[in-house]
Structure formats: structure tokens, C-alpha cells
Scaffold this active site. Sequence first.
Site, PDB file in Angstrom:
ATOM      1  N   GLU A 233      38.594  55.498  48.944  1.00 49.00           N
ATOM      2  CA  GLU A 233      37.184  55.575  49.375  1.00 49.00           C
ATOM      3  C   GLU A 233      37.042  55.751  50.886  1.00 49.00           C
ATOM      4  OE1 GLU A 233      34.385  52.932  47.615  1.00 49.00           O
ATOM      5  OE2 GLU A 233      35.390  52.939  45.684  1.00 49.00           O
TER       6      GLU A 233
ATOM      7  N   LYS B 246      37.300  48.837  54.725  1.00 47.12           N
ATOM      8  CA  LYS B 246      38.695  49.172  54.415  1.00 47.12           C
ATOM      9  C   LYS B 246      39.225  50.194  55.433  1.00 47.12           C
ATOM     10  CE  LYS B 246      40.953  48.001  51.395  1.00 47.12           C
ATOM     11  NZ  LYS B 246      41.840  46.816  51.188  1.00 47.12           N
TER      12      LYS B 246
HETATM   13  P1  NAD Z   1      39.879  41.859  43.381  1.00 43.20           P
HETATM   14  O1  NAD Z   1      38.501  41.691  43.927  1.00 43.20           O
HETATM   15  O2  NAD Z   1      40.104  41.825  41.922  1.00 43.20           O
HETATM   16  O3  NAD Z   1      40.829  40.741  44.020  1.00 43.20           O
HETATM   17  C1  NAD Z   1      40.770  40.367  45.371  1.00 43.20           C
HETATM   18  C2  NAD Z   1      41.571  39.079  45.523  1.00 43.20           C
HETATM   19  O4  NAD Z   1      41.535  38.710  46.918  1.00 43.20           O
HETATM   20  C3  NAD Z   1      40.979  37.905  44.739  1.00 43.20           C
HETATM   21  O5  NAD Z   1      42.008  37.196  44.078  1.00 43.20           O
HETATM   22  C4  NAD Z   1      40.341  37.031  45.810  1.00 43.20           C
HETATM   23  O6  NAD Z   1      40.335  35.653  45.499  1.00 43.20           O
HETATM   24  C5  NAD Z   1      41.242  37.329  47.015  1.00 43.20           C
HETATM   25  N1  NAD Z   1      40.552  37.091  48.296  1.00 43.20           N
HETATM   26  C6  NAD Z   1      39.315  37.539  48.659  1.00 43.20           C
HETATM   27  N2  NAD Z   1      39.017  37.090  49.894  1.00 43.20           N
HETATM   28  C7  NAD Z   1      40.090  36.383  50.330  1.00 43.20           C
HETATM   29  C8  NAD Z   1      40.389  35.696  51.531  1.00 43.20           C
HETATM   30  N3  NAD Z   1      39.491  35.642  52.539  1.00 43.20           N
HETATM   31  N4  NAD Z   1      41.581  35.083  51.659  1.00 43.20           N
HETATM   32  C9  NAD Z   1      42.490  35.117  50.639  1.00 43.20           C
HETATM   33  N5  NAD Z   1      42.252  35.738  49.472  1.00 43.20           N
HETATM   34  C10 NAD Z   1      41.072  36.373  49.318  1.00 43.20           C
HETATM   35  O7  NAD Z   1      40.412  43.212  44.031  1.00 43.20           O
HETATM   36  P2  NAD Z   1      41.345  44.355  43.389  1.00 43.20           P
HETATM   37  O8  NAD Z   1      40.496  45.301  42.670  1.00 43.20           O
HETATM   38  O9  NAD Z   1      42.497  43.724  42.749  1.00 43.20           O
HETATM   39  O10 NAD Z   1      41.816  45.078  44.741  1.00 43.20           O
HETATM   40  C11 NAD Z   1      42.937  44.586  45.469  1.00 43.20           C
HETATM   41  C12 NAD Z   1      43.141  45.453  46.691  1.00 43.20           C
HETATM   42  O11 NAD Z   1      43.376  46.798  46.308  1.00 43.20           O
HETATM   43  C13 NAD Z   1      41.946  45.483  47.645  1.00 43.20           C
HETATM   44  O12 NAD Z   1      42.439  45.491  48.966  1.00 43.20           O
HETATM   45  C14 NAD Z   1      41.235  46.796  47.312  1.00 43.20           C
HETATM   46  O13 NAD Z   1      40.561  47.293  48.439  1.00 43.20           O
HETATM   47  C15 NAD Z   1      42.430  47.663  46.944  1.00 43.20           C
HETATM   48  N6  NAD Z   1      42.148  48.759  45.994  1.00 43.20           N
HETATM   49  C16 NAD Z   1      41.508  48.499  44.807  1.00 43.20           C
HETATM   50  C17 NAD Z   1      41.312  49.531  43.875  1.00 43.20           C
HETATM   51  C18 NAD Z   1      40.643  49.286  42.546  1.00 43.20           C
HETATM   52  O14 NAD Z   1      40.394  50.244  41.810  1.00 43.20           O
HETATM   53  N7  NAD Z   1      40.331  48.053  42.159  1.00 43.20           N
HETATM   54  C19 NAD Z   1      41.753  50.828  44.186  1.00 43.20           C
HETATM   55  C20 NAD Z   1      42.367  51.044  45.420  1.00 43.20           C
HETATM   56  C21 NAD Z   1      42.583  50.007  46.302  1.00 43.20           C
HETATM   57  O1  DAU Z   2      38.408  54.463  44.381  1.00 42.52           O
HETATM   58  C1  DAU Z   2      38.972  53.188  44.520  1.00 42.52           C
HETATM   59  C2  DAU Z   2      37.900  52.146  44.419  1.00 42.52           C
HETATM   60  O2  DAU Z   2      37.491  52.104  43.058  1.00 42.52           O
HETATM   61  C3  DAU Z   2      38.342  50.762  44.892  1.00 42.52           C
HETATM   62  O3  DAU Z   2      38.648  50.820  46.266  1.00 42.52           O
HETATM   63  C4  DAU Z   2      37.245  49.718  44.642  1.00 42.52           C
HETATM   64  O4  DAU Z   2      37.715  48.434  44.991  1.00 42.52           O
HETATM   65  C5  DAU Z   2      36.893  49.751  43.173  1.00 42.52           C
HETATM   66  O5  DAU Z   2      35.835  48.847  42.926  1.00 42.52           O
HETATM   67  C6  DAU Z   2      36.491  51.169  42.728  1.00 42.52           C
HETATM   68  O6  DAU Z   2      35.243  51.556  43.326  1.00 42.52           O
HETATM   69  P1  DAU Z   2      34.115  52.366  42.506  1.00 42.52           P
HETATM   70  O7  DAU Z   2      32.823  52.140  43.175  1.00 42.52           O
HETATM   71  O8  DAU Z   2      34.530  53.755  42.252  1.00 42.52           O
HETATM   72  O9  DAU Z   2      34.205  51.553  41.100  1.00 42.52           O
HETATM   73  P2  DAU Z   2      33.085  50.996  40.106  1.00 42.52           P
HETATM   74  O10 DAU Z   2      33.797  50.528  38.885  1.00 42.52           O
HETATM   75  O11 DAU Z   2      32.169  50.038  40.795  1.00 42.52           O
HETATM   76  O12 DAU Z   2      32.252  52.293  39.752  1.00 42.52           O
HETATM   77  C7  DAU Z   2      32.873  53.426  39.156  1.00 42.52           C
HETATM   78  C8  DAU Z   2      31.799  54.491  38.975  1.00 42.52           C
HETATM   79  O13 DAU Z   2      30.872  54.045  37.980  1.00 42.52           O
HETATM   80  C9  DAU Z   2      30.978  54.745  40.225  1.00 42.52           C
HETATM   81  O14 DAU Z   2      30.623  56.123  40.288  1.00 42.52           O
HETATM   82  C10 DAU Z   2      29.722  53.911  40.018  1.00 42.52           C
HETATM   83  C11 DAU Z   2      29.539  53.951  38.505  1.00 42.52           C
HETATM   84  N1  DAU Z   2      28.908  52.729  37.930  1.00 42.52           N
HETATM   85  C12 DAU Z   2      29.455  51.516  38.225  1.00 42.52           C
HETATM   86  C13 DAU Z   2      28.872  50.358  37.727  1.00 42.52           C
HETATM   87  C14 DAU Z   2      29.463  48.996  38.088  1.00 42.52           C
HETATM   88  C15 DAU Z   2      27.831  52.846  37.064  1.00 42.52           C
HETATM   89  O15 DAU Z   2      27.356  53.965  36.778  1.00 42.52           O
HETATM   90  N2  DAU Z   2      27.265  51.700  36.575  1.00 42.52           N
HETATM   91  C16 DAU Z   2      27.745  50.455  36.877  1.00 42.52           C
HETATM   92  O16 DAU Z   2      27.167  49.450  36.396  1.00 42.52           O
END
Ligand code: NAD
Ligand code: DAU
Length: 348
Positions: free
Chosen positions: A132, A159
Site C-alpha cells: 500500500e 507504513k
Molecule cells: P495484525 O493487526 O493482525 O497484528 C498486529 C500485531 O501487532 C498484533 O498482535 C498486535 O497486538 C501487535 N501490536 C500492535 N501494536 C503493538 C505495539 N505497540 N507493541 C507491540 N505489539 C503491537 O496485523 P497483520 O495483518 O498480521 O500484519 C502484520 C504486519 O504485516 C504489519 O506490519 C502489516 O503492516 C504488514 N502487512 C500486512 C498485510 C496483510 O494483508 N494483513 C500485508 C502486507 C503487510
Molecule cells: O495490501 C496489503 C494490505 O492489505 C495490508 O497492508 C493491510 O494491513 C491489510 O489490511 C490489507 O488492506 P486492504 O485495505 O486492502 O484490506 P481489507 O480487507 O480491509 O479490504 C480489502 C478490499 O475490500 C478493499 O478494497 C476494501 C474492501 N472492503 C473491505 C471491508 C473491510 C469492502 O468492500 N468492505 C469491507 O467491509
Amino acid sequence: MNILITGGAGFIGSHVVRHFVNTYPSYHIYNLDKLTYAGNLQNLKTIENAANYTFLKGDILDEQFLMAVFIKYKFDGVIHLAAESHVDRSITDPLSFVKTNVLGTVNLLNVAKNTWQSDFSNKRFYHISTDEVYGSLGETGLFTETTAYDPNSPYSASKASSDHFVRAYGETYQLPFVISNCSNNYGPNHFPEKLIPLFINNIINNKALPVYGDGNYTRDWLYVIDHAIAIDLVFHKGKNKATYNIGGFNEWKNIDLVKLLCQLMDKKLGRTQGSSEKLITYVKDRPGHDLRYAIDANKIRTELGWTPTVTFEQGLAKTIDWYFDNQDWLDNVISKEYLNYYQKQYNL
Ligand code: NAD
Ligand code: DAU
């Protein structure tokens, strides 16, 4: 090796912790997590008593705590995942994202630099980031490692800022680092505020499926265990100061993905085909909604030999099965905080 993984009780972090604990019995894995609403030790039940695993409850904003654990456990490497991760929450509360994602990362960088600086050899700070940071694509093109940063949400801006700080510590203080920027993950243990688990939970409970705007937004989906495998490779073999993009080569428009999910869920629930689709409800769009993300993952493929091992069809089926087999996990995370958030976000 002693490895610190931050955010290891969250969605991706718990898969990374489990992968490292099981794959490397000679390493000791320290999981540092504040346990915010998104952190859940239930995610780590299968390895919580492993001899090479220790949980450290703490906040990456707490400098004294970080100093104490760095001195005590003499970490050789850090894999930094702790973050506030949900875009919609960043729109209502941007400051929390600045605190954890920017200040927390700088705090961690500082402590790593100060405790390691007498000898940086064989040390590595691995920062986990997101696609993102590159902003939004039009109908064509892919994000490469050299695409200019252009974040649009408070989450992606925080980020992007943290990525810049990591790079700056590498250039200014020679802190050894590597960064990866990944696309949308999905799979078991995904908190039901994100699209796929939210919609699985709502379909089970016959609740409306809130599709933002016209649903024609595109994301590139990757099974979370393939991300954990990529993180292992980048941590061990990635070049110092390099960035690696990680993606699923798997683009879906939200509305097409939601319709596929509805079909699979109808089958799983033994409902008539078409019944879940009736739950689709178009709602107000997300402000600053990025149109399309798509990753060019050729660098990690050619340099490190990584490719996704799970197809989307397999991954989605595994994910649905997991939520059905772990209803207690869902029940536990649907707390008062979740219901308050849900009410404010959707009012449905
Ligand atoms: P998540 O929200 O599921 O987990 C985040 C974790 O960080 C939680 O366990 C929370 O308790 C911990 N945390 C939050 N604030 C904290 C603090 N101040 N000190 C210590 N721990 C803390 O997130 P996720 O989806 O697992 O994402 C993990 C990482 O990967 C993030 O850095 C996110 O930006 C990155 N990322 C996520 C996605 C995705 O699709 N979910 C994609 C690309 C990158
Ligand atoms: O691309 C990586 C990112 O993907 C990570 O860095 C983020 O931590 C992770 O949350 C995710 O971000 P998105 O915003 O893409 O994910 P989300 O699941 O929130 O939404 C996916 C798509 O679906 C987005 O276009 C918004 C849409 N959406 C999401 C929600 C929660 C809906 O249409 N309705 C919803 O209720």
C-alpha cells in the site's frame, strides 16, 4: 540464533512465529507483542510450550522495556511485524497509527542500533511492510521495488514513513536491514475486520455483506503461509539494504471475490446456491480507496527462488474450513470492542 519477532500474536506474525519455531529448533524465537485487540495468544496454542519459544508481553513504544530485553536476550535478528494494520481504523484514528507504526518502529530501530552498534556483523533488522506504500494503480501495470512511494491512507502513510526510517538507519548508522512489501494476505487466524474473514463470519450468521462503493476495486491475494515462507527466505538470504516485493500473482476484483466466497460458503453450509449473494449490500465507499494493487514479485522469484505454493482455490477452501473448525476462535475475538467497532464502522 536468538530472533526477536514483534507482533507475533497477530495474524501474519503468528504464522511466522510458528514457522520459525517448527523449522529451526536450534534458534530461540522471542515473540514480543502488546496484545492489542488484534493480538491473540490462542493463535499460538500449538507451539506455546516449545522449548525454543518465549513470549514477551510488551509495547514497542516502551524504550526501557526494549532495552532490557535486547540486553537480556542478545538478539541476533529482528523480524518486525508489530503494527496497527487496518485501513478503516486508520481513517478514524490516524494518531494511533503514527504512534505504533512510525514512533514504535523508530524506537525499535534505536534500541537495535544502540545495543548492536559495537558489532553489526551477523545482525539483521527485517522490516515487514505493505504494497500500500506505493499508492494506487490504474487498470494496468504492477508495483516493482522501484515504484515511487505514494501512500493514500493514514495506514499506508505510516507504513511508508516507517520504511523510510529503516532505510535511513541503514544509510546513516549502517544498521543492517532488509524490507519486504507484501500484497493482501488471507488465511487462518485473520481478524474478522478484514474483507475475507468478515464476510465468512457474516455469511455464517446471515448478516449483510458490506461491499464498499461499486465493488470494482482490485487486490492481489496471497495465502499467509506462503508469506511466512517468503519471510524466512528474505531473512536468511535477502541482500543487505534490499527491498523485496511479495505477491500472489492473483488479482481479484472485490465483487468477483465476494461472489466466489458466497458460492463456496453456500456449498459448505448446504444452503441453496445464490442465498449468500442476496446478503451483498453496497455501502458508502472507503475515503481515499485505492483502486488497484498488484505486485511484480519477479525479483524474489528469480533472486531467492520463491513462488506461492498454494493456489487461490486451495487457499480459500483451507481458510473456509479453518473458520468452520475454529468457531470458538471466532466467538472469542467477537468481543465488546469488536461489536463497538462494527457498529460504528457499518451501522448495519
Ligand atoms: P495484525 O493487526 O493482525 O497484528 C498486529 C500485531 O501487532 C498484533 O498482535 C498486535 O497486538 C501487535 N501490536 C500492535 N501494536 C503493538 C505495539 N505497540 N507493541 C507491540 N505489539 C503491537 O496485523 P497483520 O495483518 O498480521 O500484519 C502484520 C504486519 O504485516 C504489519 O506490519 C502489516 O503492516 C504488514 N502487512 C500486512 C498485510 C496483510 O494483508 N494483513 C500485508 C502486507 C503487510
Ligand atoms: O495490501 C496489503 C494490505 O492489505 C495490508 O497492508 C493491510 O494491513 C491489510 O489490511 C490489507 O488492506 P486492504 O485495505 O486492502 O484490506 P481489507 O480487507 O480491509 O479490504 C480489502 C478490499 O475490500 C478493499 O478494497 C476494501 C474492501 N472492503 C473491505 C471491508 C473491510 C469492502 O468492500 N468492505 C469491507 O467491509
